[in-house]
Design a protein around this motif. Structure first.
Motif, PDB file in Angstrom:
ATOM      1  N   TYR A   1     -60.513  -3.499 -84.205  1.00  0.00           N
ATOM      2  CA  TYR A   1     -60.951  -3.876 -82.862  1.00  0.00           C
ATOM      3  C   TYR A   1     -62.426  -4.277 -82.877  1.00  0.00           C
ATOM      4  O   TYR A   1     -62.811  -5.309 -82.294  1.00  0.00           O
ATOM      5  CB  TYR A   1     -60.738  -2.737 -81.866  1.00  0.00           C
ATOM      6  CG  TYR A   1     -61.441  -3.027 -80.567  1.00  0.00           C
ATOM      7  CD1 TYR A   1     -60.847  -3.833 -79.617  1.00  0.00           C
ATOM      8  CD2 TYR A   1     -62.740  -2.559 -80.344  1.00  0.00           C
ATOM      9  CE1 TYR A   1     -61.517  -4.170 -78.452  1.00  0.00           C
ATOM     10  CE2 TYR A   1     -63.421  -2.894 -79.182  1.00  0.00           C
ATOM     11  CZ  TYR A   1     -62.811  -3.698 -78.245  1.00  0.00           C
ATOM     12  OH  TYR A   1     -63.484  -4.045 -77.116  1.00  0.00           O
ATOM     13  N   ASP A   2     -63.270  -3.463 -83.498  1.00  0.00           N
ATOM     14  CA  ASP A   2     -64.710  -3.739 -83.511  1.00  0.00           C
ATOM     15  C   ASP A   2     -65.003  -5.093 -84.143  1.00  0.00           C
ATOM     16  O   ASP A   2     -65.903  -5.818 -83.698  1.00  0.00           O
ATOM     17  CB  ASP A   2     -65.453  -2.640 -84.261  1.00  0.00           C
ATOM     18  CG  ASP A   2     -65.454  -1.313 -83.512  1.00  0.00           C
ATOM     19  OD1 ASP A   2     -65.157  -1.312 -82.301  1.00  0.00           O
ATOM     20  OD2 ASP A   2     -65.739  -0.282 -84.150  1.00  0.00           O
ATOM     21  N   ALA A   3     -64.248  -5.456 -85.175  1.00  0.00           N
ATOM     22  CA  ALA A   3     -64.460  -6.748 -85.837  1.00  0.00           C
ATOM     23  C   ALA A   3     -64.173  -7.901 -84.879  1.00  0.00           C
ATOM     24  O   ALA A   3     -64.912  -8.895 -84.848  1.00  0.00           O
ATOM     25  CB  ALA A   3     -63.576  -6.850 -87.081  1.00  0.00           C
ATOM     26  N   ILE A   4     -63.105  -7.767 -84.100  1.00  0.00           N
ATOM     27  CA  ILE A   4     -62.800  -8.813 -83.126  1.00  0.00           C
ATOM     28  C   ILE A   4     -63.883  -8.879 -82.060  1.00  0.00           C
ATOM     29  O   ILE A   4     -64.382  -9.968 -81.722  1.00  0.00           O
ATOM     30  CB  ILE A   4     -61.425  -8.568 -82.463  1.00  0.00           C
ATOM     31  CG1 ILE A   4     -60.299  -8.651 -83.487  1.00  0.00           C
ATOM     32  CG2 ILE A   4     -61.191  -9.590 -81.348  1.00  0.00           C
ATOM     33  CD1 ILE A   4     -58.933  -8.289 -82.917  1.00  0.00           C
ATOM     34  N   GLU A   5     -64.260  -7.726 -81.527  1.00  0.00           N
ATOM     35  CA  GLU A   5     -65.255  -7.723 -80.456  1.00  0.00           C
ATOM     36  C   GLU A   5     -66.557  -8.369 -80.901  1.00  0.00           C
ATOM     37  O   GLU A   5     -67.172  -9.149 -80.166  1.00  0.00           O
ATOM     38  CB  GLU A   5     -65.506  -6.300 -79.962  1.00  0.00           C
ATOM     39  CG  GLU A   5     -66.435  -6.269 -78.747  1.00  0.00           C
ATOM     40  CD  GLU A   5     -66.745  -4.870 -78.250  1.00  0.00           C
ATOM     41  OE1 GLU A   5     -67.945  -4.529 -78.164  1.00  0.00           O
ATOM     42  OE2 GLU A   5     -65.792  -4.130 -77.939  1.00  0.00           O
ATOM     43  N   GLN A   6     -66.987  -8.059 -82.118  1.00  0.00           N
ATOM     44  CA  GLN A   6     -68.238  -8.625 -82.611  1.00  0.00           C
ATOM     45  C   GLN A   6     -68.155 -10.131 -82.816  1.00  0.00           C
ATOM     46  O   GLN A   6     -69.168 -10.836 -82.747  1.00  0.00           O
ATOM     47  CB  GLN A   6     -68.640  -7.936 -83.921  1.00  0.00           C
ATOM     48  CG  GLN A   6     -69.122  -6.514 -83.740  1.00  0.00           C
ATOM     49  CD  GLN A   6     -70.272  -6.417 -82.753  1.00  0.00           C
ATOM     50  OE1 GLN A   6     -71.271  -7.124 -82.867  1.00  0.00           O
ATOM     51  NE2 GLN A   6     -70.122  -5.534 -81.768  1.00  0.00           N
ATOM     52  N   ALA A   7     -66.948 -10.644 -83.051  1.00  0.00           N
ATOM     53  CA  ALA A   7     -66.773 -12.082 -83.270  1.00  0.00           C
ATOM     54  C   ALA A   7     -66.709 -12.860 -81.953  1.00  0.00           C
ATOM     55  O   ALA A   7     -66.777 -14.089 -81.956  1.00  0.00           O
ATOM     56  CB  ALA A   7     -65.489 -12.328 -84.068  1.00  0.00           C
ATOM     57  N   LEU A   8     -66.581 -12.158 -80.838  1.00  0.00           N
ATOM     58  CA  LEU A   8     -66.455 -12.827 -79.545  1.00  0.00           C
ATOM     59  C   LEU A   8     -67.816 -13.212 -78.978  1.00  0.00           C
ATOM     60  O   LEU A   8     -68.851 -12.656 -79.353  1.00  0.00           O
ATOM     61  CB  LEU A   8     -65.749 -11.906 -78.551  1.00  0.00           C
ATOM     62  CG  LEU A   8     -64.298 -11.529 -78.845  1.00  0.00           C
ATOM     63  CD1 LEU A   8     -63.779 -10.569 -77.778  1.00  0.00           C
ATOM     64  CD2 LEU A   8     -63.404 -12.759 -78.940  1.00  0.00           C
ATOM     65  N   ALA A   9     -67.781 -14.141 -78.062  1.00  0.00           N
ATOM     66  CA  ALA A   9     -68.994 -14.471 -77.308  1.00  0.00           C
ATOM     67  C   ALA A   9     -69.390 -13.257 -76.479  1.00  0.00           C
ATOM     68  O   ALA A   9     -68.539 -12.469 -76.058  1.00  0.00           O
ATOM     69  CB  ALA A   9     -68.719 -15.677 -76.408  1.00  0.00           C
TER      70      ALA A   9
END
Length: 800
Positions: free
Chosen positions: A540-548
């Motif tokens: 989850y954290d990896a996705i969140e960090q990749a988002l705007a």
């Protein structure tokens, strides 16, 4: 000839792939359009401005109209619209583009809500999510936003009446509305309900069961709330315990000192006067009426406890209620939408011979934990009132509250609702969503099923939520979303985060206390659970960090809060268990740290986005008697004081059958998205009474000295689909004598409580091996179709 060519030019050009750019488009409609449609047109203009940054002042035109209006008649006559797609249809709409030098976008509805759904469909096509406000889904700027040209006819919804029940709002929606959003009222009122109604329409729902706990002002105590619902075109329905729109849980509605006991046998005149007044005051509005009577709030019916006596009383109540409806609505009761919900004790009354008028819709409830208790049998399927579903994502009650975060497996939801829908439950679907947040993803799925159930199948139900998230946050994340959701739901299947304290609410002192878990540090199941949770948090954290940056709080409120909170709740109890087993104070500190992390997650939820949702997560939802939100007792020496009783521990064996590797043929089916290992064996369709057959399961090599085998067969704890069916399957070894396994339980009994908290029933048995065989096999045979096996473990029994 010229007229013929004109008609050709106006034919929808779906085959030519035309588009209509919405920037600067003006919206036109007849003056005869309903106020509800005109209000929604205002939302369309607002949405176009949000997306394109433009106001509707250009030459391009959007035509909005409802069947029967002058404009829509003309467009049908010219061939732009097909009469068959609108005439006599319920809540249907068409979106089309004319083939003119200056094309026009047409949104036409069969009725007012059909038109409104068409309007919001266009909004969604240009990039405005139904959750743009309730979940803060960003609206991307796009001056070239366009609607594709395809002639789209929606058809009728799968379910006629579709909506949500706001319930157990004490710790979420009520404090948020009172302290953050509607502070001037200090309650859930018209300002909040306006936002709720808009969300419902964008989700293509048409009804709302308002909040009704005593902490909240009764819906009708704020008259503007009803006016708001009507202004949006939302029908008001009520829960199983609110007859004829009357909320007896609110003291403003029913006060025992003033009104006496809520007992029809001794106080019918007062009760009927209350119901009469309510229908008189609401006669101008579209409502769906709950029929019958229960006790105060969620209590059982007062008076005689004999189900047959209660049935006769309810039949009198039905007659009086229908007289009231006919008096004020000036229609035959058979023409008014009415429901009867056989919930809790009222199912016993129904089974005792209650005669429900044929035109009243039977709304079958689940057991509050996602398993349908009943669906219509062949006789009930012939009733003119049809049937429906009352389904829970959230619940406050025995054996344990489930109010905090979402955890209902998508495949379970689909499998159970498919059962009901196949049995004719297409009239009314009500979803208990608690506070709406953080149930956004599951609510979206339920509403999409209610609107178009046929788009779902066993093959796609488990993937739906990941696909939906990927559409919002980027297709590149779909695989990671699927990984997170699969493991999040699988871990909750074995034990929901709210159940990690292993207490049972409203129970004897022996059970209504915190215990250590059934997961083991000795065998490694506890460590594996923690690692699995940690891994989905990393993902989850990896996705969140990749988002705007503007997308990150959105994903957190819809997914991240639940994923991380579930992990920390498991850390809290599993490290407390490790502390109890070893006395190691380092484990105690890990437990305390987990509790601190839970509070930090709450703080983030309540403070992000400028505090928009402050108090929506006012605390880890405690319900009325739960203990899981509290800190477990910690120690500096080993203790068995918190050891879980043996009757709540799993009797699994060392070796396991790989169900996913089976060669399965109809009527058997492998379902992905349920069970302890996330793949289960379904033994026929539940309503296919002709389903029969067996499946042979090879057993990996056994010692030559083994003369019998111990099996633990774990099944999903579903309810029989009708009173003349049970939950049975047969098992044999090496074609020997079959043993029948029957999961027979009584609601509210100890066995049922344990099963529902663990999503499993374990059968342990020993069967002899045929020593002459080289390859031993387990044979599972259908007795009651639809049984679901989720795990088989075994161990050989050696000859003494």
């Amino acid at each position: 000839m010229k007229r013929f060519l004109w008609l050709l030019l106006l034919v929808p050009l779906c085959m030519q792939g035309r588009t209509f750019k919405v920037a600067n488009a003006t919206v036109s409609y007849d003056k005869t359009e309903s106020p509800q449609v005109i209000r929604a047109i205002g939302d369309l203009k607002h949405d176009i401005a949000m997306v394109t940054g433009s106001a509707g002042s250009g030459a391009s035109q959007i035509i909005v109209g409802t069947y029967g209006s002058k404009t829509i008649k003309q467009l049908i006559a010219k061939g732009v619209l097909k009469d068959k797609d609108l005439r006599g249809r319920w809540e249907s709409y068409v979106i089309s583009i004319t083939n003119e030098k200056q094309p026009r976008l047409v949104i036409a509805g069969s009725d007012k809500r059909g038109t409104i759904y068409g309007i919001y469909d266009v909004s969604q096509r240009i990039g405005v999510s139904p959750w743009y406000w309730w979940a803060d889904v960003p609206v991307a700027q796009n001056p070239d936003a366009a609607v594709e040209c395809d002639y789209y006819a929606s058809g009728e919804p799968s379910v006629k009446y579709r909506g949500i029940f706001i319930n157990d709002e004490d710790w979420g929606l009520k404090p948020w509305a009172a302290k953050t959003f509607e502070k001037e009222l200090g309650d859930i009122g018209p300002k909040t309900y306006a936002k709720v109604c808009e969300l419902l329409l964008r989700l293509k729902a048409n009804m709302l069961a308002p909040a009704m706990h005593s902490c909240t002002g009764a819906f009708y105590s704020h008259p503007e709330s009803q006016q708001v619902a009507d202004a949006y075109g939302i029908m008001i329905t009520t829960s199983h315990c609110e007859p004829l729109l009357f909320n007896n849980a609110a003291e403003s509605e029913w006060n025992k000192q003033r009104d006496g006991e809520w007992n029809y046998e001794t106080n019918s005149a007062t009760i009927l006067k209350k119901l009469d007044d309510r229908i008189r005051d609401t006669k101008a509005f579209d409502n769906i009426y709950t029929m019958g009577l229960r006790g105060l709030h969620d209590e059982a019916m007062k008076g005689s406890t004999n189900p047959k006596d209660r049935a006769r009383t309810l039949e009198q109540v039905f007659a009086k209620q229908r007289e009231i409806l006919e008096k004020y609505k000036e229609k035959k009761a058979t023409q008014l939408p009415q429901i009867f919900v056989p919930y809790k004790e009222t199912l016993d009354i129904y089974d005792a011979g209650l005669r429900v008028p044929d035109d009243i819709t039977l709304v079958w409830p689940d057991d509050n934990y996602g398993y349908m208790k009943r669906v219509s049998n062949s006789r009930e399927q012939q009733r003119s009132g049809g049937s429906g579903v009352y389904y829970h994502l959230s619940y406050c009650g025995v054996p344990h509250d489930n109010l905090w975060i979402f955890s209902t497996a998508p495949m379970l939801m689909y499998e159970e609702l498919l059962k009901a829908y196949t049995a004719g439950a297409d009239r009314y679907w009500l979803l208990n969503v608690g506070d709406i947040k953080p149930m956004e993803i599951e609510t979206q799925m339920f509403m999409d099923m209610a609107y178009n159930f046929k788009q779902f199948s066993y093959d796609n139900a488990n993937a739906y939520q990941a696909e939906w998230l990927a559409k919002v946050f980027g297709q590149q994340h779909q695989e990671a979303f699927q990984y997170i959701l699969d493991n999040y739901y699988r871990l909750a299947w074995d034990r929901k985060p709210e159940f990690m304290g292993y207490e049972m609410e409203w129970d004897t002192p022996e059970y209504a206390r915190l215990y250590d878990t059934d997961f083991s540090f000795e065998t490694g199941t506890a460590q594996k659970r923690l690692v699995d949770y940690q891994n989905i948090c990393f993902a989850y954290d990896a996705i969140e960090q990749a988002l705007a940056p503007e997308q990150r709080p959105v994903l957190f409120e819809m997914l991240g809060y639940a994923v991380h909170s579930a992990y920390q709740m498991n850390r809290k109890f599993l490290y407390a268990q490790a502390n109890h087993e070893t006395g190691n104070v380092l484990y105690a500190e890990q437990c305390r740290d987990a509790n601190r992390q839970i509070n930090l997650l709450l703080e983030r939820y309540n403070t992000q986005l400028g505090g928009k949702w402050n108090q929506m997560m006012s605390e880890v939802t405690p319900g009325y008697t739960a203990l899981y939100h509290q800190m477990p007792t910690l120690t500096n020496r080993p203790t068995t004081a918190y050891r879980l009783p043996d009757n709540q521990r799993h009797p699994e064996f060392e070796h396991q059958i790989n169900l996913g590797g089976l060669d399965v043929k109809a009527p058997f089916r492998l379902l992905t998205g349920m069970g302890t290992d996330w793949q289960v064996l379904q033994m026929g369709q539940p309503l296919d009474q002709k389903a029969s057959g067996s499946i042979n399961i090879p057993i990996p090599s056994l010692p030559a000295s083994a003369d019998s085998i111990q099996l633990c067969i774990s099944v999903v704890p579903m309810w029989p689909v009708s009173t003349d069916r049970s939950n049975r399957l047969a098992v044999s070894i090496d074609q020997g004598k079959a043993a029948t396994l029957e999961n027979k339980f009584k609601e509210w009994g100890r066995e049922w409580k344990i099963q529902i908290l663990e999503n499993r029933k374990d059968f342990v048995l020993t069967l002899p091996l045929d020593k002459a065989r080289g390859q031993h096999v387990i044979t599972l045979s259908i007795v009651d179709p639809g049984q679901i096996v989720q795990k088989i473990t075994y161990q050989p029994v050696l000859k003494q």
